[in-house]
Design an enzyme around this catalytic site. Sequence first.
Site, PDB file in Angstrom:
ATOM      1  N   LYS A   5      -5.004  -0.557  10.955  1.00 41.90           N
ATOM      2  CA  LYS A   5      -3.344  -1.556   9.984  1.00 41.90           C
ATOM      3  C   LYS A   5      -3.252  -2.690  10.830  1.00 41.90           C
ATOM      4  CE  LYS A   5      -0.177  -0.502   6.903  1.00 41.90           C
ATOM      5  NZ  LYS A   5       0.910  -1.132   7.393  1.00 41.90           N
ATOM      6  N   LEU A  40       1.367  -1.332  -0.047  1.00 40.22           N
ATOM      7  CA  LEU A  40      -0.309   0.007   0.201  1.00 40.22           C
ATOM      8  C   LEU A  40       1.043   1.544   0.172  1.00 40.22           C
ATOM      9  CD1 LEU A  40      -2.549  -0.785   3.128  1.00 40.22           C
ATOM     10  CD2 LEU A  40      -3.703  -0.358   0.676  1.00 40.22           C
ATOM     11  N   GLU A  54      -4.992 -10.317   7.651  1.00 39.83           N
ATOM     12  CA  GLU A  54      -3.579 -10.296   9.278  1.00 39.83           C
ATOM     13  C   GLU A  54      -3.352 -11.184  10.017  1.00 39.83           C
ATOM     14  OE1 GLU A  54      -0.394  -7.441   8.169  1.00 39.83           O
ATOM     15  OE2 GLU A  54      -1.942  -7.963   7.564  1.00 39.83           O
ATOM     16  N   CYS A 111      22.793 -12.462  45.179  1.00 40.53           N
ATOM     17  CA  CYS A 111      24.175 -13.249  46.329  1.00 40.53           C
ATOM     18  C   CYS A 111      25.512 -13.337  46.493  1.00 40.53           C
ATOM     19  CB  CYS A 111      23.700 -14.907  46.587  1.00 40.53           C
ATOM     20  SG  CYS A 111      24.498 -16.089  44.737  1.00 40.53           S
ATOM     21  N   CYS A 113      20.573 -19.100  45.363  1.00 37.81           N
ATOM     22  CA  CYS A 113      20.773 -17.433  45.530  1.00 37.81           C
ATOM     23  C   CYS A 113      18.948 -17.250  45.575  1.00 37.81           C
ATOM     24  CB  CYS A 113      21.053 -16.806  44.023  1.00 37.81           C
ATOM     25  SG  CYS A 113      20.233 -15.304  43.321  1.00 37.81           S
TER      26      CYS A 113
END
Length: 665
Positions: free
Chosen positions: A116, A84, A171, A408, A429
């Site tokens: 769109k 387009l 789409e 840690c 940790c």
Amino acid sequence: MDKKKFKEEIEKLREEIEYHNYRYYVLADPVISDEEYDKLLKKLIELEKKYPEFYSPTSPTQKVGGKVLDGFKKVMHSIPMLSLDNTYNEEEIKEFDERIKKLLGVNEVEYVCELKIDGISVALRYENGQFVTALSRGDGIEGEDISENVKKIKSIPLRLFKNLTIEVRGEIFMPVKEFEKYNKIAEEEGLQPFANPRNATAGTIRQLDSSIVAKRNLDSFIYYVVNPEIYGLKTQWEALKFLKEIGFKTNPYSRLCHDVNCVIDFWKEMTKKRTQLDYWIDGLVIKVNNFEYQRKLGETAKAPRWAIAFKFPSIKAESKILNIELNVGRTGVITPVAVLEPINLEGSIVKRASLHNFDYIKEKDIRIGDHVYVEKAGGIIPQIVSVIKEKRTGKELEIEIPKSCPICGGKVGKISEEEVAIRCLNPHCPQKLKRHMEIFVSKSAFNISGLGEKIVEKIVDARLINDVADIFYLTPFDLAQISGLGQKSIANILEQIEKAKNTPLYRVIIGLGIPLVGEKTAKILADKFKSIKALSQASYDELTSIEGIGPEVAKNIIEYFKNEKTKEIIRKLENAGVKLEQEEDTKKSSKLAGLTFVITGKFNSFTREEVKEIIEKLGGKVTNTVSSKTDYLLVGEKPGSKYQKALELGVKIINEDEFKKMIID
């Protein structure tokens, strides 16, 4: 029952499931619960396995599971998929309108304005109402055959409501919530996150394993009919209605405009609204409504003369990176986050933006002190899109990969050569434990109320637990060390912890925090293996043979249970008395068999999830919407609109006490 009757039953099930797919994915107006839908689909899968001679490539079962492809073959488009022309300003739209009217020799032209969608264009072909192929746009002349992957998109029908031979175009896109979910998992697992939903869609639709596509929940909007005159269509507005009637999902925001001023007003309206949508849009597509006018106007080699993209202004702003923070996730992944000079971006103040990983920082050459452009990915997530290098002074600091965990101080590194993430490699940790604990105690897992994020952090910081299983070994003395917890709160938490020992197996699996295993997958695993022990011993082939379990999930399950720390956690859960097996169906009562419930409001004795489990355990069904088929509306405090709907339909309404009496009597 002879084979003919089984064939009829299979066909009936397919039609019923297709109808519910349309209600759910196209109309967003389901009339049955997820559980009811899953039962229908499961029954169809079983019948198709038992009678493979009745296989159909357009069966709803083709939307689950997946195939591994060798590649994507190129196929010519029936007519070119053109791009387009575009514009960003009102004056050029007015010029477009004047040009159209001049070429047609008319004073007025109607336009259809469509959002769109920023996704991937697709051409869908059907013969006698049956899905045949799906092609990507490619170069516009030929595209790639992406049929197997498109079959996994739930909003794209495999059979139409009419037996038409037709080609339509639209789409494919990834909703923002799915994009966020994927990137969160990707960062936790050390994978490269996608930059935006469009890239996520493109990366997903070209997966060779279609089971991965099925898990990423792509969506679609269809907007174009090839050769519309064959179907008696005279305008684009008629075509959009026609597409919806035959089973496609169309965008609800499309608008018919009688002049160019209406077009501009709609563009201004959607410029403001675009961030409220769950999909990424970058403008409007303005089309001449009348197909006869479209034919007269024709096309150039590149684009149609009868349409134009009216783009939105970019959602971005300039800021400066003040510092870098390092966050540690549940799996130890260290995520760099840019601390920014506060900026106003689309009505919200942005102070931070994720930098994803250190490869991303290197690729963009991002430094502390840089002036950068910040954009909202999908209109929602702040991210740095580019560095304004001409504003550098030479005082900017390069961002270094940490040599130790920022929490840690433990070792950091990659757990495989392929991954991009840097992780904390210390299994103890505290930050990793905090993030895991949040999942473990959540409603979807062990549902231990009273253990919110702040209390969990205090428990971990006080070193009262070393892993999630230790929560079941906490004592009143332990919890008394946590500031803000009184005797009543401590008693309540310990009561909830004791209660959590009888958590259903699928929620135990969720609580373990196996990467990529959510509620739906956890239920599949619980139903199949019945115990944590059996699941931990499952092979890769055994796992991937299960409908709904793909290669990535299977690999994560195996790796998780091979880990020595996992084995220790399972042992501790078992020794604490946590139920690690699923109750057999034979224990189910039929007290509520055949009854359909809808739940609304808040309850004193149960959570809503517990009410649902009780009803299902006693043979009843729980749906989300009140309809004439609902037997009871169970009402708690502060009921919603479902209460009024039940009154209108004459559905029996019961309160919590009446429900208790019903299940005890």
